[in-house]
Design a protein around this motif. Sequence first.
Motif, short mmCIF file in Angstrom:
data_model
loop_
_atom_site.label_atom_id
_atom_site.label_comp_id
_atom_site.label_asym_id
_atom_site.label_seq_id
_atom_site.Cartn_x
_atom_site.Cartn_y
_atom_site.Cartn_z
N GLU A 134 28.93 62.07 80.74
CA GLU A 134 28.49 60.79 80.81
C GLU A 134 28.63 60.04 79.14
N ARG A 135 28.46 58.93 79.22
CA ARG A 135 28.48 58.18 77.98
C ARG A 135 27.21 58.68 77.04
N GLN A 144 24.04 57.73 75.05
CA GLN A 144 23.27 56.35 74.94
C GLN A 144 23.59 55.60 73.51
N SER A 145 24.11 56.16 72.75
CA SER A 145 23.94 55.56 71.43
C SER A 145 25.65 55.11 71.20
N LYS A 187 28.17 52.36 72.74
CA LYS A 187 28.29 51.32 73.72
C LYS A 187 29.01 51.19 74.75
N ASP A 188 28.94 50.59 75.96
CA ASP A 188 29.84 50.61 76.98
C ASP A 188 30.91 49.28 76.82
N GLN A 204 27.00 61.40 70.41
CA GLN A 204 26.37 62.36 71.16
C GLN A 204 25.41 63.26 70.24
N ASP A 244 22.27 61.30 69.94
CA ASP A 244 21.70 61.61 71.04
C ASP A 244 20.93 62.92 70.95
N GLN A 302 18.98 58.16 67.56
CA GLN A 302 19.38 56.76 67.63
C GLN A 302 18.38 55.68 66.95
N ASP A 320 25.38 52.01 69.21
CA ASP A 320 23.99 51.13 69.04
C ASP A 320 23.17 51.60 68.35
#
Lengths: 356, 251
Positions: free
Chosen positions: B6-7, B9-10, B12-13, B33, B36, B41, B61
């Motif tokens: 998965e992407r 968290q740090s 951005k989508d 990653q 994270d 972050q 982010d």
Amino acid sequence: MSQSTPARVFLKGNEAVCYGAIEAGCRYYFGYPITPQSEIPALMSSELPKHGGQFLQAESEVASINMLLGASACGARAMTSSSSPGISLKQEGISYLAGSELPGLIVNISRSGPGLGGIDASQADYFQAVKGGGHGDYRMIVLAPHSVQEMYDLTMHAFDLSDRYRMPAMLLGDSLVGQMKEAIELRPRPEVELPAKDWIVTGKGGREEQRIVKSLFLGDGELEAHNRHLQAKAQALRANEVMAEEVALEDAELVLVAFGAAARIAKTAVRMAREAGLKVGMLRPITLFPFPEQHLARLAETARRFLCIELNTGQMVEDVRLAVNGRREVHFYGRPPGTGSLPTPEELYEQIRESY
Amino acid sequence: MQTVFERPQSLKDVPSHFCPGCHHGLIHRLVAQNLDRLGLQQQTIGVASVGCSVFLYAYLDVDVIESPHGRAPAVATGAKRVQSDKFVFTYQGDGDLAAIGTSEIIHAANRGEAFSVLFVNNTTYGMTGGQMAPTTLLGQESATSPGGRSAERDGHPIRMAELLAQLDGVAYSTRVAVDSPQHVRQADKAIEKAFRLQRDEGRFAFVEILSTCPTNWGMDPRRANARVAEEMIPCFPLGIFKDTQSQEGNQ
């Protein structure tokens, strides 16, 4: 400090800058050696650690202004100092500070140029200080002390203005005010209200939105809006922050205009003229940006003539002419800097007589 | 359903602006990653440089300071000195770090500043249109080396990871690539190690990452990727050039 009775001390101008900066809360100094401002990094290297601050001698002028940029973006009161050729190297960073709306103090104890020039008192950096210097359409706060006391006081004031307007500030001195010693009062930092620094990068720390300090604006209309915002701040400075000293102006028919070291010498010449019965006064711009153009415009209603005195071949005189706007004659007397070329009060008095 | 990928968290989508086949997106993911993984972050300050990577803040982010061309190590020095408890890294290209900013990187490394440097080496100036960089290979054609880079006229490619390994302030200096899954995993580990060295020991670490610029190389992405192995690695060998934690790692 913060004691009720100000300490009275005998200091060099350059040393006064350091004590002013520390009293103002500056805790980070980044710089690179150059004459005639060497006392500033030397004193900062010993004093800042005593106040929990840091002194760092950078590898270059370019690095030092960018260290200031990073420190400022992280919320610190920080400064750098240099002299003319070093200030040229800092111009890239000054432009980025302006574009990124970052405060910070740049002290220029200017010397003579162009190029390597010499270390004599000079006002040849006026254009570079007030007309930009770096690239882009920006303005910078520029303060011009003419005494050791002002080196102390205006350093504190420059930090406050810089924070209030989120704009870099320059203290433009020269080797005369930097190197001479006078007794001054180390006054406590004035209490001023400043906006909260709610824009600094700190790491998100649970904040929803990231914070970005930048000067790149590529979206449609973004850069134009940013530049208009920067100019609006400059306009607010013009409206609210002009400082100038008035000397014997009430009935003056001839008005001298001079700043910094030149104004010190001119003051004596004005006194000589008054003693000889000539109606001569002087306006001394303390803020070079914002320039006291309204003061000059008002004086142009009553005075017959203006005489601009500078330690260069004519730079501020252009702004004096713009302010007077053709209504009165503006004469100029300046000497390009070099050893032995500092004008004497008698020499300026002769100029007063010629222009009167 | 089990999530296996998965992407971070740090990261951005958001859609990427990078050219097809460019490795910046992949390297951004590795950075994210690792932020994270190490729980960084919320305390990170990124320092973006000039060039294609200037939009670091558009993808990561975290808080970001944009610096003038080449000056990211000086900006990071000021930032880290003020906020010494935060995690600071610079993200720089080869024109930025190995040309205009050579002085800043060498002296920040020599002072042993407590931040991490990610150096993306694609042997060209990407954003300005593919001019010769200090890392351009001998014989490589560019907008400013028509007929190929000449050692006599232009000098030789600079090997920054080896150069910085000479400095006492550096805890870790390595060169990795992202042209194959195996190399990507190595790059991931190198970035993690560099970040740990800052987080745990306050040490300066340098990670050079060989990457592609298909647009300016005039190649399709697959051919560009192959060039990393065939032409770049022979000139810029992968490896650890300094590791103060492991004497065996030093070459």
